[in-house]
Design a protein around this motif. Structure first.
Motif, PDB file in Angstrom:
ATOM      1  N   GLY A  67     -13.227  -8.011  -4.131  1.00  0.00           N
ATOM      2  CA  GLY A  67     -12.258  -8.462  -5.222  1.00  0.00           C
ATOM      3  C   GLY A  67     -10.184  -7.503  -5.215  1.00  0.00           C
ATOM      4  N   CYS A  68     -10.214  -7.213  -4.184  1.00  0.00           N
ATOM      5  CA  CYS A  68      -8.657  -7.011  -3.159  1.00  0.00           C
ATOM      6  C   CYS A  68      -8.030  -7.737  -3.362  1.00  0.00           C
ATOM      7  CB  CYS A  68      -9.134  -6.191  -2.148  1.00  0.00           C
ATOM      8  SG  CYS A  68     -10.828  -5.558  -1.082  1.00  0.00           S
ATOM      9  N   ALA A  69      -8.275  -8.892  -2.664  1.00  0.00           N
ATOM     10  CA  ALA A  69      -6.307  -9.564  -3.264  1.00  0.00           C
ATOM     11  C   ALA A  69      -6.479 -10.271  -5.351  1.00  0.00           C
ATOM     12  CB  ALA A  69      -6.703 -11.325  -3.167  1.00  0.00           C
ATOM     13  N   GLN A  70      -6.609  -9.785  -6.074  1.00  0.00           N
ATOM     14  CA  GLN A  70      -7.344  -9.826  -7.587  1.00  0.00           C
ATOM     15  C   GLN A  70      -5.505  -8.821  -7.552  1.00  0.00           C
ATOM     16  OE1 GLN A  70     -10.506  -8.622  -9.512  1.00  0.00           O
ATOM     17  NE2 GLN A  70     -11.316 -10.570  -8.795  1.00  0.00           N
ATOM     18  N   CYS A  71      -5.519  -7.681  -6.552  1.00  0.00           N
ATOM     19  CA  CYS A  71      -4.859  -6.503  -6.907  1.00  0.00           C
ATOM     20  C   CYS A  71      -3.459  -6.151  -6.080  1.00  0.00           C
ATOM     21  CB  CYS A  71      -5.218  -5.626  -7.260  1.00  0.00           C
ATOM     22  SG  CYS A  71      -5.799  -5.063  -9.128  1.00  0.00           S
ATOM     23  N   HIS A  72      -4.026  -7.017  -4.466  1.00  0.00           N
ATOM     24  CA  HIS A  72      -3.039  -6.494  -3.584  1.00  0.00           C
ATOM     25  C   HIS A  72      -2.780  -7.966  -3.212  1.00  0.00           C
ATOM     26  CE1 HIS A  72      -3.977  -2.163  -3.439  1.00  0.00           C
ATOM     27  NE2 HIS A  72      -4.857  -2.522  -3.613  1.00  0.00           N
ATOM     28  N   GLN A  75      -0.417 -11.279   3.773  1.00  0.00           N
ATOM     29  CA  GLN A  75       0.201 -11.662   3.946  1.00  0.00           C
ATOM     30  C   GLN A  75       0.694 -13.273   2.621  1.00  0.00           C
ATOM     31  OE1 GLN A  75      -2.565 -12.583   6.820  1.00  0.00           O
ATOM     32  NE2 GLN A  75      -1.533 -11.927   8.212  1.00  0.00           N
ATOM     33  N   GLY A  76       1.591 -12.883   1.127  1.00  0.00           N
ATOM     34  CA  GLY A  76       1.702 -14.336   0.432  1.00  0.00           C
ATOM     35  C   GLY A  76       0.797 -14.199  -0.082  1.00  0.00           C
ATOM     36  N   GLN A  77      -0.556 -13.912  -0.709  1.00  0.00           N
ATOM     37  CA  GLN A  77      -0.935 -14.188  -1.301  1.00  0.00           C
ATOM     38  C   GLN A  77      -2.071 -12.763  -2.056  1.00  0.00           C
ATOM     39  OE1 GLN A  77      -2.324 -17.478  -1.829  1.00  0.00           O
ATOM     40  NE2 GLN A  77      -0.715 -18.320   0.780  1.00  0.00           N
ATOM     41  N   GLY A  78      -2.622 -13.179  -2.998  1.00  0.00           N
ATOM     42  CA  GLY A  78      -2.955 -12.066  -3.926  1.00  0.00           C
ATOM     43  C   GLY A  78      -2.411 -11.638  -5.225  1.00  0.00           C
ATOM     44  N   GLY A  79      -2.465 -10.131  -5.880  1.00  0.00           N
ATOM     45  CA  GLY A  79      -2.573 -10.049  -7.043  1.00  0.00           C
ATOM     46  C   GLY A  79      -0.901  -8.950  -6.508  1.00  0.00           C
TER      47      GLY A  79
END
Length: 189
Positions: A67-72, A75-79
């Motif tokens: 779930g790292c991408a929920q907050c971080h 490369q332009g993707q994520g929170g």
């Protein structure tokens, strides 16, 4: 205070607590606890490069799974709750990235530090300052910091930065050593 009758703010509902504990104990984790990792467990002192042949491709999958991408953003993707990790490895190196993951409260970039606000009427607010001027403060609150709270500065009794990171510690304690190294390899790639 200010939202519940006085009894409700000072008395623990033991029956409700027992119900929540029973419910939580029945939940099965997606991954079992492996170990409370320390930096030297994974990257011995004095060692700059990651040991073995970690897989950045597997690290990318773990980045999504944890779930790292929920907050971080990467490369332009994520929170946007936490720092953009696109080039995080460049200034930090393997040891620095590992340290940031294992001890997230050790160094909190000021622009990502949570602000704790206590108001004159007893409310407590936690979030990131979105913007402010001499009279008003706009705070981003909520899990994804998408809720905006506008507060007149005259209503603020106390304001301070939290010394606890928004990033949970122990996030990689469900991974095997090789998987942690894979995740670091992905963040360095």
């Amino acid at each position: 205070p200010g939202q519940m009758p006085p009894l409700g703010t000072h008395q623990v509902d033991e029956q409700a607590v027992a119900l929540f504990r029973a419910w939580i104990s029945e939940l099965k984790p997606a991954r079992p606890f492996v170990r409370a990792w320390q930096i030297d467990d994974l990257l011995p002192a004095g060692q700059a490069a990651l040991p073995g042949e970690p897989s950045a491709a597997n690290g990318r999958e773990l980045y999504q799974e944890l779930g790292c991408a929920q907050c971080h953003k990467r490369q332009g993707q994520g929170g946007s709750v936490g720092p953009d990790l696109t080039d995080a490895g460049r200034p930090l190196g393997a040891r620095g990235v590992l340290e940031a993951i294992l001890t997230p409260s050790k160094t909190i970039p000021p622009e990502y530090a949570l602000t704790i606000i206590e108001t004159e009427d007893g409310r407590a607010l936690l979030g990131r300052v979105d913007r402010e001027d001499d009279e008003m403060l706009i705070l981003r609150t909520g899990a994804n910091q998408t809720e905006l709270v506008t507060l007149p500065k005259s209503e603020i009794a106390e304001r301070r930065l939290s010394d606890v990171s928004n990033m949970p510690s122990g996030a990689v304690d469900v991974l095997q050593a090789a998987e942690v190294l894979d995740l670091i390899a992905y963040l360095l790639a």
